[in-house]
Design a protein around this motif. Sequence first.
Motif, PDB file in Angstrom:
ATOM      1  N   VAL A 199       0.849  -1.195   0.000  1.00 55.59           N
ATOM      2  CA  VAL A 199       0.000   0.000   0.000  1.00 55.59           C
ATOM      3  C   VAL A 199       0.883   1.243   0.000  1.00 55.59           C
ATOM      4  CG1 VAL A 199      -1.813   1.243   1.223  1.00 55.59           C
ATOM      5  CG2 VAL A 199      -1.785  -1.260   1.237  1.00 55.59           C
ATOM      6  N   ASN A 200       0.510   2.204  -0.838  1.00 59.87           N
ATOM      7  CA  ASN A 200       1.237   3.473  -0.884  1.00 59.87           C
ATOM      8  C   ASN A 200       0.417   4.525  -0.148  1.00 59.87           C
ATOM      9  OD1 ASN A 200       1.768   6.263  -2.281  1.00 59.87           O
ATOM     10  ND2 ASN A 200       3.576   5.035  -2.689  1.00 59.87           N
ATOM     11  N   LYS A 201       0.999   5.090   0.918  1.00 57.82           N
ATOM     12  CA  LYS A 201       0.305   6.096   1.724  1.00 57.82           C
ATOM     13  C   LYS A 201       1.191   7.340   1.846  1.00 57.82           C
ATOM     14  CE  LYS A 201      -1.835   2.635   4.785  1.00 57.82           C
ATOM     15  NZ  LYS A 201      -1.957   2.197   6.211  1.00 57.82           N
ATOM     16  N   PHE A 202       0.569   8.484   1.839  1.00 58.78           N
ATOM     17  CA  PHE A 202       1.273   9.728   2.151  1.00 58.78           C
ATOM     18  C   PHE A 202       0.236  10.775   2.546  1.00 58.78           C
ATOM     19  CE2 PHE A 202       0.340   9.891  -2.347  1.00 58.78           C
ATOM     20  CZ  PHE A 202      -0.089  11.177  -2.563  1.00 58.78           C
ATOM     21  N   GLY A 203       0.691  11.796   3.224  1.00 60.79           N
ATOM     22  CA  GLY A 203      -0.243  12.817   3.669  1.00 60.79           C
ATOM     23  C   GLY A 203       0.465  14.042   4.203  1.00 60.79           C
ATOM     24  N   VAL A 204      -0.331  15.039   4.593  1.00 65.74           N
ATOM     25  CA  VAL A 204       0.210  16.280   5.115  1.00 65.74           C
ATOM     26  C   VAL A 204      -0.779  16.852   6.116  1.00 65.74           C
ATOM     27  CG1 VAL A 204      -0.794  17.645   3.240  1.00 65.74           C
ATOM     28  CG2 VAL A 204       1.163  18.542   4.500  1.00 65.74           C
ATOM     29  N   LYS A 205      -0.240  17.482   7.162  1.00 62.17           N
ATOM     30  CA  LYS A 205      -1.040  18.218   8.130  1.00 62.17           C
ATOM     31  C   LYS A 205      -0.468  19.628   8.248  1.00 62.17           C
ATOM     32  CE  LYS A 205      -2.940  14.709  11.275  1.00 62.17           C
ATOM     33  NZ  LYS A 205      -2.967  14.236  12.701  1.00 62.17           N
ATOM     34  N   ASN A 206      -1.347  20.616   8.134  1.00 57.29           N
ATOM     35  CA  ASN A 206      -0.936  22.013   8.265  1.00 57.29           C
ATOM     36  C   ASN A 206      -1.667  22.661   9.441  1.00 57.29           C
ATOM     37  OD1 ASN A 206       0.746  21.927   6.027  1.00 57.29           O
ATOM     38  ND2 ASN A 206      -0.868  22.578   4.626  1.00 57.29           N
ATOM     39  N   ASP A 207      -0.914  23.406  10.227  1.00 55.15           N
ATOM     40  CA  ASP A 207      -1.478  24.167  11.340  1.00 55.15           C
ATOM     41  C   ASP A 207      -0.970  25.598  11.217  1.00 55.15           C
ATOM     42  OD1 ASP A 207      -2.563  25.125  13.637  1.00 55.15           O
ATOM     43  OD2 ASP A 207      -1.416  23.865  15.016  1.00 55.15           O
ATOM     44  N   LYS A 264       2.990  25.465  10.869  1.00 55.02           N
ATOM     45  CA  LYS A 264       3.559  24.134  11.031  1.00 55.02           C
ATOM     46  C   LYS A 264       3.014  23.222   9.946  1.00 55.02           C
ATOM     47  CE  LYS A 264       4.133  20.295  14.293  1.00 55.02           C
ATOM     48  NZ  LYS A 264       3.744  19.735  15.602  1.00 55.02           N
ATOM     49  N   SER A 265       3.924  22.513   9.266  1.00 53.92           N
ATOM     50  CA  SER A 265       3.529  21.603   8.197  1.00 53.92           C
ATOM     51  C   SER A 265       4.273  20.286   8.389  1.00 53.92           C
ATOM     52  CB  SER A 265       3.852  22.215   6.825  1.00 53.92           C
ATOM     53  OG  SER A 265       3.502  21.321   5.794  1.00 53.92           O
ATOM     54  N   ASP A 266       3.525  19.216   8.593  1.00 58.02           N
ATOM     55  CA  ASP A 266       4.099  17.880   8.755  1.00 58.02           C
ATOM     56  C   ASP A 266       3.756  17.035   7.537  1.00 58.02           C
ATOM     57  OD1 ASP A 266       5.169  18.400  11.266  1.00 58.02           O
ATOM     58  OD2 ASP A 266       3.315  17.825  12.293  1.00 58.02           O
ATOM     59  N   VAL A 267       4.789  16.462   6.914  1.00 57.53           N
ATOM     60  CA  VAL A 267       4.616  15.587   5.754  1.00 57.53           C
ATOM     61  C   VAL A 267       4.769  14.144   6.210  1.00 57.53           C
ATOM     62  CG1 VAL A 267       5.512  14.956   3.485  1.00 57.53           C
ATOM     63  CG2 VAL A 267       5.423  17.356   4.165  1.00 57.53           C
ATOM     64  N   TYR A 268       3.802  13.307   5.858  1.00 57.90           N
ATOM     65  CA  TYR A 268       3.790  11.906   6.275  1.00 57.90           C
ATOM     66  C   TYR A 268       4.092  11.009   5.080  1.00 57.90           C
ATOM     67  CZ  TYR A 268       1.503  13.424  10.592  1.00 57.90           C
ATOM     68  OH  TYR A 268       1.210  14.035  11.788  1.00 57.90           O
ATOM     69  N   LEU A 269       5.026  10.062   5.272  1.00 61.92           N
ATOM     70  CA  LEU A 269       5.352   9.054   4.268  1.00 61.92           C
ATOM     71  C   LEU A 269       5.184   7.665   4.892  1.00 61.92           C
ATOM     72  CD1 LEU A 269       8.531  10.657   2.624  1.00 61.92           C
ATOM     73  CD2 LEU A 269       6.146  10.820   1.868  1.00 61.92           C
ATOM     74  N   THR A 270       5.354   6.619   4.077  1.00 57.94           N
ATOM     75  CA  THR A 270       5.134   5.244   4.522  1.00 57.94           C
ATOM     76  C   THR A 270       6.465   4.545   4.724  1.00 57.94           C
ATOM     77  OG1 THR A 270       3.151   5.240   3.140  1.00 57.94           O
ATOM     78  CG2 THR A 270       3.859   3.134   4.030  1.00 57.94           C
ATOM     79  N   ASP A 271       6.600   3.854   5.874  1.00 59.88           N
ATOM     80  CA  ASP A 271       7.815   3.086   6.120  1.00 59.88           C
ATOM     81  C   ASP A 271       7.648   1.662   5.595  1.00 59.88           C
ATOM     82  OD1 ASP A 271       6.214   1.778   7.926  1.00 59.88           O
ATOM     83  OD2 ASP A 271       7.121   2.681   9.701  1.00 59.88           O
ATOM     84  N   ALA A 272       8.616   0.774   5.911  1.00 56.02           N
ATOM     85  CA  ALA A 272       8.603  -0.608   5.403  1.00 56.02           C
ATOM     86  C   ALA A 272       7.430  -1.411   5.935  1.00 56.02           C
ATOM     87  CB  ALA A 272       9.921  -1.288   5.753  1.00 56.02           C
ATOM     88  N   ASN A 273       6.855  -1.005   7.055  1.00 55.29           N
ATOM     89  CA  ASN A 273       5.704  -1.707   7.641  1.00 55.29           C
ATOM     90  C   ASN A 273       4.369  -1.086   7.250  1.00 55.29           C
ATOM     91  OD1 ASN A 273       7.421  -3.512   9.088  1.00 55.29           O
ATOM     92  ND2 ASN A 273       7.729  -1.916  10.648  1.00 55.29           N
ATOM     93  N   ILE A 299       6.433  10.912  10.186  1.00 58.88           N
ATOM     94  CA  ILE A 299       6.690  12.299   9.784  1.00 58.88           C
ATOM     95  C   ILE A 299       8.090  12.400   9.191  1.00 58.88           C
ATOM     96  CG2 ILE A 299       6.927  14.679  10.585  1.00 58.88           C
ATOM     97  CD1 ILE A 299       4.920  14.090  12.742  1.00 58.88           C
ATOM     98  N   ASP A 300       8.170  12.871   7.979  1.00 63.13           N
ATOM     99  CA  ASP A 300       9.449  13.055   7.290  1.00 63.13           C
ATOM    100  C   ASP A 300       9.978  14.453   7.627  1.00 63.13           C
ATOM    101  OD1 ASP A 300      11.494  13.626   5.392  1.00 63.13           O
ATOM    102  OD2 ASP A 300      10.730  12.010   4.144  1.00 63.13           O
ATOM    103  N   SER A 301      11.033  14.505   8.404  1.00 61.87           N
ATOM    104  CA  SER A 301      11.584  15.793   8.846  1.00 61.87           C
ATOM    105  C   SER A 301      12.221  16.586   7.713  1.00 61.87           C
ATOM    106  CB  SER A 301      12.615  15.570   9.959  1.00 61.87           C
ATOM    107  OG  SER A 301      13.680  14.759   9.489  1.00 61.87           O
ATOM    108  N   THR A 302      12.566  15.917   6.597  1.00 64.26           N
ATOM    109  CA  THR A 302      13.182  16.635   5.481  1.00 64.26           C
ATOM    110  C   THR A 302      12.226  17.649   4.875  1.00 64.26           C
ATOM    111  OG1 THR A 302      14.529  14.691   4.979  1.00 64.26           O
ATOM    112  CG2 THR A 302      14.322  16.361   3.258  1.00 64.26           C
TER     113      THR A 302
END
Length: 241
Positions: free
Chosen positions: A100-108, A144-153, A158-161
């Motif tokens: 499954v490919n997942k990604f997302g973003v949260k902005n505050d 504040k903007s947090d970018v979410y990516l998917t790990d091996a599991n 949250i991707d700090s880059t």
Amino acid sequence: VNKKTSFGFGVNATLSKAPNLEVAQLDVLSPGYVNYNTIKFTNQTSQDVTNPSYNFNATHKFDSVTNLAFSTDYTNYSEKMSRFNESRFYDNANMEIAPVNKFGVKNDLNFNVYTQKLDFDKQLKKGFRLETGAKSSFVDNYAKSDVYLTDANNDLYIDSTYSNNYNYKERILAGYLTLGKEFKKLDISIGVRAEHTLINASNAPKPFTLHRDYINFFPSGSLDYKINDKNSIQANYSYRI
């Protein structure tokens, strides 16, 4: 209040709440370059926005040619937004054949702007006039903007880059003085405005900081010569950012 003094107050507000869910399917008719026949997408979005603003103002007329005016404003913009996407891949037997490919973003976001100004003008003797005043502006912004990516599991992290935590503070103090003189056919005006700016900003966890502290002077002047009732010549000079 009376013939010489008046007060005003204004409120404006915007409220918005917008949840959204999108589901779609893409069928690949000729999967020569990929190993799947179908992709199923899910996109879930939520957005809450508030945008209130307030104004208070007051005016006092000492006489017909002497006025004092005060105004203060506060504006806030707040937004909380999230968007998450999920993609699943299937073969022609409708069997899931890829992770499954997942990604997302949260902005505050939270932006605050405060402004105040005071203006005084008076008609002096012998055709002279005086205008003076002060203005202040304070800005306090947080984003504040947090970018979410998917790990091996297949878990989101949250991707700090690509994530940011940005703080911006700005203070501007300004004052101006203008003196004019009116003759029979000529109107002359000269003035100057002084402005002090202080800015501090940072973007955690990145090593970014911004600091500005300076004073600027802005001269101005104008000439207005009346040739007759239908024609006049004007010349103006001003220095701005």
